[in-house]
Enzyme design. Structure first.
Site, PDB file in Angstrom:
ATOM      1  CE1 TYR A  44      -5.928   1.906  10.217  1.00  0.00           C
ATOM      2  CE2 TYR A  44      -4.678   1.592   8.188  1.00  0.00           C
ATOM      3  CZ  TYR A  44      -5.887   1.781   8.839  1.00  0.00           C
ATOM      4  OH  TYR A  44      -7.049   1.849   8.117  1.00  0.00           O
ATOM      5  CD  GLU A  58      -4.430   2.289  15.420  1.00  0.00           C
ATOM      6  OE1 GLU A  58      -3.547   2.090  16.269  1.00  0.00           O
ATOM      7  OE2 GLU A  58      -4.174   2.725  14.273  1.00  0.00           O
ATOM      8  CG  ASP A 100      -3.165  -5.128  12.591  1.00  0.00           C
ATOM      9  OD1 ASP A 100      -2.034  -5.599  12.441  1.00  0.00           O
ATOM     10  OD2 ASP A 100      -3.857  -4.715  11.646  1.00  0.00           O
ATOM     11  CG  HIS A 158      -2.785  -1.624  14.975  1.00  0.00           C
ATOM     12  ND1 HIS A 158      -4.140  -1.676  15.206  1.00  0.00           N
ATOM     13  CD2 HIS A 158      -2.621  -1.468  13.641  1.00  0.00           C
ATOM     14  CE1 HIS A 158      -4.789  -1.562  14.048  1.00  0.00           C
ATOM     15  NE2 HIS A 158      -3.892  -1.423  13.092  1.00  0.00           N
ATOM     16  CE  LYS A 167       0.222  -2.706   9.510  1.00  0.00           C
ATOM     17  NZ  LYS A 167      -0.972  -2.996  10.370  1.00  0.00           N
ATOM     18  NE  ARG A 190      -2.120  -1.785   3.468  1.00  0.00           N
ATOM     19  CZ  ARG A 190      -2.592  -2.063   4.680  1.00  0.00           C
ATOM     20  NH1 ARG A 190      -3.796  -1.638   5.019  1.00  0.00           N
ATOM     21  NH2 ARG A 190      -1.867  -2.751   5.545  1.00  0.00           N
TER      22      ARG A 190
END
Length: 356
Positions: free
Chosen positions: A94, A118, A269, A96, A75, A15
């Site tokens: 993101y 998130e 995740d 996590h 990520k 991505r």
């Protein structure tokens, strides 16, 4: 503002955070957008697609992070990224962190401000930047699970949808949010008998409306154990915003499943919602516990980067605009709720008391 979009470094992650059209829109707003060379190639976007819209190309990660003030990626940063991050960076991706104490400590040591996709949360509790990737992960979970049930993949050799003269396959889904709902919808459309465990009545109602082959149940422990024992595919999609996922499937429950069955943990995740889950990559995506194949890849949407990049970019661009406009973003409650770390401190409530 100078906005930097680095190349993703997670294993087989394809991505890119900003597609060319979005990056071009930011340039038109007066921002200086930098893209690491070839960052969009795996998503189908060449550097030339960006440069013709005014985006500048950085030859490597070091140059990209040097130029950027606002770093927008997909990520969480790993070793190759962390060496380039600075205290003055505003990181938007993101994270996590609840499942990543080592990374959390590293970001605290750097002292930057990290806003996690998130945990950007609207007043009604919706998570607009998590939703598109959750939907994709939910669909991938069923697609991959269907494949892993095939005998050449060491599965039990079950066709989920069945056909006349055979029984239908059974899919159990934990959670009826964006990910679980997408899993249930795809499994039901393919003809499987689907059981969805959910605590919210409104979501249970939504699941029942998917079709006569869908049952929505409250997750009583005995009922969960019974339903899991007869399942061919179990999908975990449980979310507590910003926190580690609770375990909803125990090892004892897993032992009740037939050999060659499959479990897919979309919650991995956030630490995973199955007791036997551990993170895997697309390079080595599965392992077997108690005779059951586990698929626990931490970046499931990375397998379809063209679709995923388009979806995540459309979701984040309005928020990138706010972050790039200066400190006014700190008056936006949703973005403020998205802050995980800042100035060497844990900020998000779900991370308080985290053992580092």
């Amino acid at each position: 503002m100078r906005i930097g979009v680095p190349k993703e470094t997670k294993t087989l992650e394809g991505r890119v955070a900003l597609v060319p059209a979005a990056a071009g829109d930011l340039v038109k707003r007066g921002h200086e957008v930098w893209l690491e060379q070839d960052a969009g190639v795996k998503s189908g976007f060449k550097d030339a697609d960006y440069t013709r819209l005014g985006v500048k190309i950085a030859p490597d990660a070091a140059a990209l992070y040097e130029k950027g003030e606002l770093i927008v990626k997909v990520k969480e940063p790993i070793a190759g990224d962390l060496q380039h991050l600075r205290k003055d960076h505003l990181l938007f991706c993101y994270l996590h962190l609840a499942a990543e104490p080592v990374l959390t400590k590293q970001l605290l040591d750097i002292g930057l401000t990290g806003v996690a996709f998130e945990t950007v949360e609207l007043p009604n509790g919706d998570l607009p930047l998590l939703a598109p990737m959750s939907i994709i992960a939910g669909k991938i979970g069923v697609q991959v699970g269907t494949h892993l049930l095939h005998q050449p993949m060491s599965g039990k050799g079950k066709l989920l949808g069945g056909l006349p003269s055979t029984e239908r396959g059974k899919v159990v889904v934990f959670g009826a949010g964006q990910a679980g709902g997408a899993s249930a919808a795809l499994a039901a459309a393919g003809g499987s008998n689907v059981t969805v465990f959910e605590m919210r009545q409104d979501r249970m109602d939504q699941m029942m409306r998917l079709g006569n082959n869908v049952t929505a149940l409250f997750p009583y422990v005995d009922v969960v154990a019974r339903e899991v024992a007869s399942a061919d595919l179990v999908i975990g999609a449980v979310l507590v915003t910003g926190a580690r996922a609770p375990h909803v499937l125990t090892r004892e429950m897993l032992k009740g499943m037939e050999d060659g069955s499959v479990v897919v943990d979309i919650s991995i995740d956030q630490g995973g919602c199955f007791e036997t889950s551990r993170p895997t990559t697309w390079k080595e995506p599965t392992y077997v516990e108690e005779g059951v194949t586990h698929f626990c890849v931490t970046n499931m949407p990375g397998a379809v980067p063209q679709t995923s990049s388009q979806a995540i970019c459309a979701a984040i661009l309005p928020w990138v605009n706010k972050l790039a406009a200066g400190n006014e973003w700190r008056n936006n409650p949703a973005l403020v709720r998205g802050i995980n770390v800042e100035g060497g401190k844990l900020v998000h409530p779900a991370l308080q008391g985290m053992s580092l």
